[in-house]
Motif scaffolding. Structure first.
Motif, mmCIF file in Angstrom:
data_model
loop_
_atom_site.group_PDB
_atom_site.id
_atom_site.type_symbol
_atom_site.label_atom_id
_atom_site.label_comp_id
_atom_site.label_asym_id
_atom_site.label_seq_id
_atom_site.Cartn_x
_atom_site.Cartn_y
_atom_site.Cartn_z
ATOM 1 N N UNK A 147 -62.108 -39.530 57.826
ATOM 2 C CA UNK A 147 -61.025 -40.348 58.369
ATOM 3 C C UNK A 147 -60.148 -39.529 59.312
ATOM 4 N N UNK A 148 -59.879 -38.283 58.937
ATOM 5 C CA UNK A 148 -59.090 -37.420 59.817
ATOM 6 C C UNK A 148 -59.819 -37.194 61.147
ATOM 7 N N UNK A 149 -61.130 -37.046 61.091
ATOM 8 C CA UNK A 149 -61.912 -36.853 62.328
ATOM 9 C C UNK A 149 -61.862 -38.102 63.200
ATOM 10 N N UNK A 150 -61.899 -39.261 62.568
ATOM 11 C CA UNK A 150 -61.834 -40.519 63.312
ATOM 12 C C UNK A 150 -60.495 -40.644 64.041
ATOM 13 N N UNK A 151 -59.421 -40.256 63.392
ATOM 14 C CA UNK A 151 -58.107 -40.340 64.034
ATOM 15 C C UNK A 151 -58.037 -39.433 65.262
ATOM 16 N N UNK A 152 -58.720 -38.294 65.213
ATOM 17 C CA UNK A 152 -58.754 -37.401 66.373
ATOM 18 C C UNK A 152 -59.552 -38.011 67.526
ATOM 19 N N UNK A 153 -60.605 -38.750 67.196
ATOM 20 C CA UNK A 153 -61.502 -39.288 68.220
ATOM 21 C C UNK A 153 -61.061 -40.647 68.750
ATOM 22 N N UNK A 154 -60.133 -41.295 68.066
ATOM 23 C CA UNK A 154 -59.815 -42.686 68.378
ATOM 24 C C UNK A 154 -59.426 -42.890 69.835
ATOM 25 N N UNK A 155 -58.534 -42.076 70.350
ATOM 26 C CA UNK A 155 -58.065 -42.268 71.727
ATOM 27 C C UNK A 155 -59.183 -42.013 72.731
ATOM 28 N N UNK A 156 -59.983 -40.977 72.500
ATOM 29 C CA UNK A 156 -61.056 -40.659 73.447
ATOM 30 C C UNK A 156 -62.136 -41.738 73.440
ATOM 31 N N UNK A 157 -62.466 -42.263 72.279
ATOM 32 C CA UNK A 157 -63.451 -43.337 72.216
ATOM 33 C C UNK A 157 -62.932 -44.566 72.954
ATOM 34 N N UNK A 158 -61.635 -44.841 72.822
ATOM 35 C CA UNK A 158 -61.053 -45.954 73.558
ATOM 36 C C UNK A 158 -61.140 -45.756 75.063
ATOM 37 N N UNK A 159 -60.900 -44.528 75.517
ATOM 38 C CA UNK A 159 -61.011 -44.237 76.948
ATOM 39 C C UNK A 159 -62.446 -44.428 77.449
ATOM 40 N N UNK A 198 -72.033 -38.852 57.987
ATOM 41 C CA UNK A 198 -73.012 -38.947 56.915
ATOM 42 C C UNK A 198 -72.454 -38.431 55.598
ATOM 43 N N UNK A 199 -71.718 -37.314 55.654
ATOM 44 C CA UNK A 199 -71.124 -36.762 54.435
ATOM 45 C C UNK A 199 -70.078 -37.709 53.857
ATOM 46 N N UNK A 200 -69.310 -38.344 54.731
ATOM 47 C CA UNK A 200 -68.301 -39.291 54.255
ATOM 48 C C UNK A 200 -68.937 -40.426 53.475
ATOM 49 N N UNK A 244 -63.766 -47.677 55.458
ATOM 50 C CA UNK A 244 -64.264 -48.712 56.371
ATOM 51 C C UNK A 244 -63.948 -48.362 57.819
ATOM 52 N N UNK A 245 -62.809 -47.733 58.042
ATOM 53 C CA UNK A 245 -62.466 -47.296 59.400
ATOM 54 C C UNK A 245 -63.459 -46.256 59.899
ATOM 55 N N UNK A 246 -63.840 -45.339 59.027
ATOM 56 C CA UNK A 246 -64.826 -44.324 59.407
ATOM 57 C C UNK A 246 -66.155 -44.982 59.759
#
Length: 425
Positions: free
Chosen positions: A215-227, A272-274, A312-314
């Protein structure tokens, strides 16, 4: 019995099923738990450092060392019973001490792990927990203790294993930096069953913490994925209205696709680990066979409300990243097809132009061929006339002789050129 050769891994694989026994605990006791993980590339870490760190702790208590390259250890260190386990990404330490402190969840109980030893750890703390295991009293006293020890708003409490005990936690980090778990054990519950409950609670906390790294990794990637999503949509719009050159669009699409594939590769292990850790958390809670305690939320309820949305967010981000990568690939294929069609049309026009030029060249060749027949015939007639000049003494005029040989010579020259042309073709 006829001797038979054993597979070289037969005993090792059979013993692996019994390599990590559950701890054995009596009531009352205090359990302190610690999970350590390297911040990056934990799965590829030097596992020898984990053993060195364990041996340092054992030497402080004069305890025997584990086997070389061991992945688990259990033994007595002073008045504490220690269990050490090495996992794919982390290592865990569980220390069980008889009796409990007068002060519930006393930070001093964690001193089984000396501060200087903790500072030398080959990693960082993922989670740590303190479990207070006491005999179960009447429900009102249990409820009073829970109100004093935990935050009511997030408290999860349940009867477990057919009312063998009551487990409780608010899954909050206390001022000392540890999670708190309370275990009220029903009289007559066996030591091994208590140990299994302790093990399950520690595993729930550990794998919950590990899965939240996704989940922490997703929060880091969220803005870049949106871009990248916006950029890909914009490029596909330009493809639709032909507002940009296909070559430029193709280059942008390829760079976007490469970045998406790179992100997918970098996150694939964590995603996958998550998923694997989430499955373990749910399985460990399920085997506790929870029953509600005075209408409070159970561990499963807590996870459903607080933990499942994060997971679910991940999973949603993983699917979105894969979908974006697939869209970029499909858009690139479509654009390459358009470029290929346009180039094919250009090549067809070029071939038609070349055909016209070849036709003109052929016509010119025929014209030159006709002129060459005339030129060669002129010189040939002259040569033949010179050869036949002696006939003029017999009364034939020079003009009549030239006229007589002209047509045959021209026909012969024309025929010879036609033969040469057929051979070349």
């Amino acid at each position: 019995m006829t001797p038979i050769d054993d597979h070289p891994l037969r005993y090792a694989l059979a013993n692996e099923l019994h390599a990590r026994p559950f701890p054995v605990a009596t009531t009352p006791c205090t359990v302190v738990f610690l999970a350590i993980k390297k911040p990056v590339a934990a799965a590829a870490r030097d596992r020898g450092e984990d053993l060195v760190h364990l041996i340092d702790l054992l030497d402080r208590h004069g305890a025997p060392h584990p086997q070389p390259e061991a992945t688990h250890y259990a033994g007595q260190i002073g008045r504490h019973w220690l269990k050490w386990e090495q996992h794919t990404e982390f290592v865990t330490y569980t220390a069980i001490t008889p009796n409990v402190s007068d002060r519930p969840f006393n930070p001093a109980d964690f001193e089984v792990f000396p501060p200087d030893w903790l500072m030398s750890s080959p990693g960082q703390r993922v989670t740590s927990a303190m479990l207070r295991v006491v005999e179960r009293q009447d429900d009102d006293k249990v409820k009073s203790s829970l109100a004093n020890w935990f935050e009511p708003e997030s408290l999860a409490v349940a009867r477990v294993l057919d009312d063998a005990a009551i487990c409780a936690s608010d899954f909050r980090i206390d001022p000392a930096g540890h999670m708190r778990f309370a275990l009220f054990v029903t009289q007559g519950t066996g030591r091994r069953r208590i140990g299994r409950i302790i093990q399950r609670l520690c595993e729930v906390e550990t794998y919950k913490a590990m899965s939240m790294l996704g989940f922490a990794r997703v929060k880091q990637l969220k803005s870049r994925i949106g871009e990248l999503d916006g950029k890909l949509t914009r490029l596909m719009g330009q493809m639709t209205d032909n507002s940009a050159q296909p070559e430029e669009l193709l280059e942008d699409l390829l760079s976007t696709s490469i970045e998406l594939e790179t992100l997918s590769a970098q996150c694939s292990f964590r995603f996958g680990a998550t998923g694997a850790y989430e499955a373990i958390v749910n399985q460990r809670i399920e085997v506790l066979r929870e029953e509600r305690f005075q209408g409070g939320q159970s561990f499963a309820d807590f996870m459903m409300r607080r933990y499942d949305p994060a997971i679910r967010t991940v999973k949603s981000t993983e699917r979105r990243l894969q979908a974006l990568s697939d869209r970029a690939i499909r858009a690139g294929d479509l654009l390459r097809t358009r470029v290929d069609v346009e180039r094919s049309a250009q090549n067809q026009a070029l071939l038609e132009s070349m055909d016209r030029r070849a036709d003109l060249a052929l016509r010119l060749q025929h014209t030159v061929e006709g002129l060459s027949v005339v030129a060669i015939s002129y010189y040939a007639v002259s040569l033949v006339s010179y050869l036949l000049y002696p006939l003029t003494k017999a009364g034939v005029s020079k003009g009549m002789l030239t006229a007589a040989v002209t047509i045959p010579v021209v026909m012969m020259v024309w025929f010879a050129i036609r033969q040469i042309r057929k051979r070349l073709e």
